[in-house]
Motif scaffolding. Structure first.
Motif, PDB file in Angstrom:
ATOM      1  N   LYS A  45       0.878  -1.389  -0.031  1.00 53.29           N
ATOM      2  CA  LYS A  45      -0.135  -0.220  -0.033  1.00 53.29           C
ATOM      3  C   LYS A  45       0.752   1.288   0.187  1.00 53.29           C
ATOM      4  O   LYS A  45       0.176   2.305   0.045  1.00 53.29           O
ATOM      5  N   LEU A  46       2.096   1.024   0.119  1.00 55.17           N
ATOM      6  CA  LEU A  46       3.044   2.370  -0.126  1.00 55.17           C
ATOM      7  C   LEU A  46       2.762   3.339  -1.265  1.00 55.17           C
ATOM      8  O   LEU A  46       2.887   4.488  -0.777  1.00 55.17           O
ATOM      9  N   LYS A  47       2.588   2.934  -2.293  1.00 57.85           N
ATOM     10  CA  LYS A  47       2.504   3.731  -3.534  1.00 57.85           C
ATOM     11  C   LYS A  47       0.980   4.532  -3.340  1.00 57.85           C
ATOM     12  O   LYS A  47       0.837   5.526  -3.989  1.00 57.85           O
ATOM     13  N   SER A  48       0.206   3.754  -2.843  1.00 60.46           N
ATOM     14  CA  SER A  48      -1.213   4.353  -2.859  1.00 60.46           C
ATOM     15  C   SER A  48      -1.803   4.943  -1.634  1.00 60.46           C
ATOM     16  O   SER A  48      -3.066   4.832  -1.044  1.00 60.46           O
ATOM     17  N   ARG A  49      -0.565   5.550  -0.850  1.00 56.53           N
ATOM     18  CA  ARG A  49      -0.971   6.222   0.564  1.00 56.53           C
ATOM     19  C   ARG A  49      -1.608   7.496   0.254  1.00 56.53           C
ATOM     20  O   ARG A  49      -2.046   8.043   1.455  1.00 56.53           O
ATOM     21  N   MET A  54       5.334   9.845   4.563  1.00 60.49           N
ATOM     22  CA  MET A  54       5.967   8.488   4.640  1.00 60.49           C
ATOM     23  C   MET A  54       6.195   8.419   5.898  1.00 60.49           C
ATOM     24  O   MET A  54       5.992   7.200   6.210  1.00 60.49           O
ATOM     25  N   SER A  55       6.572   9.196   6.740  1.00 64.68           N
ATOM     26  CA  SER A  55       6.872   8.989   8.125  1.00 64.68           C
ATOM     27  C   SER A  55       5.608   8.465   8.806  1.00 64.68           C
ATOM     28  O   SER A  55       5.593   7.296   9.859  1.00 64.68           O
ATOM     29  N   LEU A  58       4.698   4.822   7.827  1.00 60.69           N
ATOM     30  CA  LEU A  58       5.580   3.788   8.651  1.00 60.69           C
ATOM     31  C   LEU A  58       5.330   3.692   9.755  1.00 60.69           C
ATOM     32  O   LEU A  58       5.392   2.649  10.442  1.00 60.69           O
ATOM     33  N   ILE A  59       4.788   4.644  10.454  1.00 64.08           N
ATOM     34  CA  ILE A  59       4.513   4.669  11.956  1.00 64.08           C
ATOM     35  C   ILE A  59       3.237   3.854  12.023  1.00 64.08           C
ATOM     36  O   ILE A  59       3.217   3.003  12.952  1.00 64.08           O
ATOM     37  N   HIS A  60       2.298   4.014  11.087  1.00 64.33           N
ATOM     38  CA  HIS A  60       1.026   3.165  11.064  1.00 64.33           C
ATOM     39  C   HIS A  60       1.385   1.555  10.905  1.00 64.33           C
ATOM     40  O   HIS A  60       0.963   0.690  11.179  1.00 64.33           O
ATOM     41  N   MET A  61       2.266   1.421   9.829  1.00 64.10           N
ATOM     42  CA  MET A  61       2.866   0.027   9.756  1.00 64.10           C
ATOM     43  C   MET A  61       3.417  -0.455  10.822  1.00 64.10           C
ATOM     44  O   MET A  61       3.169  -1.719  11.241  1.00 64.10           O
ATOM     45  N   ARG A  62       4.364   0.072  11.512  1.00 63.41           N
ATOM     46  CA  ARG A  62       4.964  -0.541  12.709  1.00 63.41           C
ATOM     47  C   ARG A  62       4.063  -0.597  13.730  1.00 63.41           C
ATOM     48  O   ARG A  62       4.134  -1.795  14.480  1.00 63.41           O
ATOM     49  N   VAL A  63       2.926   0.003  13.857  1.00 58.88           N
ATOM     50  CA  VAL A  63       2.149  -0.050  14.998  1.00 58.88           C
ATOM     51  C   VAL A  63       1.130  -1.224  14.714  1.00 58.88           C
ATOM     52  O   VAL A  63       1.081  -2.039  15.688  1.00 58.88           O
ATOM     53  N   GLY A  64       0.921  -1.546  13.626  1.00 60.67           N
ATOM     54  CA  GLY A  64      -0.029  -2.768  13.230  1.00 60.67           C
ATOM     55  C   GLY A  64       0.763  -4.051  13.250  1.00 60.67           C
ATOM     56  O   GLY A  64       0.492  -4.840  13.905  1.00 60.67           O
ATOM     57  N   ALA A  65       2.143  -3.954  12.992  1.00 63.42           N
ATOM     58  CA  ALA A  65       2.862  -5.006  13.057  1.00 63.42           C
ATOM     59  C   ALA A  65       3.272  -5.300  14.703  1.00 63.42           C
ATOM     60  O   ALA A  65       3.269  -6.469  15.105  1.00 63.42           O
ATOM     61  N   GLN A  66       3.546  -4.356  15.389  1.00 66.97           N
ATOM     62  CA  GLN A  66       3.891  -4.412  16.727  1.00 66.97           C
ATOM     63  C   GLN A  66       2.636  -5.141  17.403  1.00 66.97           C
ATOM     64  O   GLN A  66       2.659  -6.065  18.451  1.00 66.97           O
ATOM     65  N   SER A  67       1.403  -4.489  17.000  1.00 65.42           N
ATOM     66  CA  SER A  67       0.161  -5.276  17.784  1.00 65.42           C
ATOM     67  C   SER A  67      -0.188  -6.290  17.420  1.00 65.42           C
ATOM     68  O   SER A  67      -0.740  -7.076  18.377  1.00 65.42           O
ATOM     69  N   PHE A  68       0.123  -6.837  16.250  1.00 67.13           N
ATOM     70  CA  PHE A  68      -0.062  -8.127  16.235  1.00 67.13           C
ATOM     71  C   PHE A  68       1.028  -9.220  16.786  1.00 67.13           C
ATOM     72  O   PHE A  68       0.534 -10.211  17.315  1.00 67.13           O
ATOM     73  N   VAL A  69       2.141  -8.636  16.882  1.00 66.28           N
ATOM     74  CA  VAL A  69       3.130  -9.774  17.648  1.00 66.28           C
ATOM     75  C   VAL A  69       2.757  -9.652  19.207  1.00 66.28           C
ATOM     76  O   VAL A  69       2.707 -10.702  19.709  1.00 66.28           O
ATOM     77  N   VAL A  70       2.547  -8.495  19.734  1.00 63.32           N
ATOM     78  CA  VAL A  70       2.178  -8.471  21.237  1.00 63.32           C
ATOM     79  C   VAL A  70       0.866  -9.330  21.462  1.00 63.32           C
ATOM     80  O   VAL A  70       0.532  -9.784  22.521  1.00 63.32           O
ATOM     81  N   GLY A  71      -0.184  -9.134  20.545  1.00 65.16           N
ATOM     82  CA  GLY A  71      -1.460  -9.902  20.543  1.00 65.16           C
ATOM     83  C   GLY A  71      -1.126 -11.402  20.704  1.00 65.16           C
ATOM     84  O   GLY A  71      -1.549 -12.171  21.477  1.00 65.16           O
ATOM     85  N   ALA A  72      -0.018 -11.635  19.702  1.00 66.83           N
ATOM     86  CA  ALA A  72       0.265 -13.128  19.715  1.00 66.83           C
ATOM     87  C   ALA A  72       1.042 -13.668  20.996  1.00 66.83           C
ATOM     88  O   ALA A  72       0.484 -14.936  21.504  1.00 66.83           O
ATOM     89  N   MET A  73       1.844 -12.781  21.511  1.00 61.89           N
ATOM     90  CA  MET A  73       2.707 -13.259  22.706  1.00 61.89           C
ATOM     91  C   MET A  73       1.479 -13.138  23.927  1.00 61.89           C
ATOM     92  O   MET A  73       1.570 -14.068  24.661  1.00 61.89           O
TER      93      MET A  73
END
Length: 96
Positions: A45-49, A54-55, A58-73
């Motif tokens: 989705k980077l091109k269609s943002r 950009m920052s 990237l922050i939204h991507m990081r929060v989403g990925a981190q949320s998934f990992v913390v939820g799995a943990m």
């Protein structure tokens, strides 16, 4: 421990070690897969943002990925606590 046993421990392939660890704690590979999926989706989705900076993207991507990992943990901890404290114990060992 004999030398043959030491050799077999060190000769364990990475894939078999990963499979053994995945069976011990099944939520770790789920968290890793979810992290990779969120990052891949974010890169897709980077091109269609649109007008989003950009920052911020990237922050939204990081929060989403981190949320998934913390939820799995969290689910992994709840699962292990259930197995240790609440799951019915095997009574066959005590009756013999």
């Amino acid at each position: 421990m004999s030398s043959d046993e030491n050799v077999s421990v060190y000769d364990e392939e990475h894939s078999s070690r990963f499979m053994r660890k995945a069976k011990e704690s099944p939520f770790v590979p789920i968290g890793m897969a979810g992290f990779c999926a969120v990052v891949a989706y974010g890169l897709y989705k980077l091109k269609s943002r649109g007008d989003t900076k950009m920052s911020v993207h990237l922050i939204h991507m990081r929060v989403g990925a981190q949320s998934f990992v913390v939820g799995a943990m969290t689910l992994g901890v709840i699962y292990s606590m259930y197995n240790e404290y609440l799951a019915p114990k095997n009574q066959d060992k005590n009756s013999k």
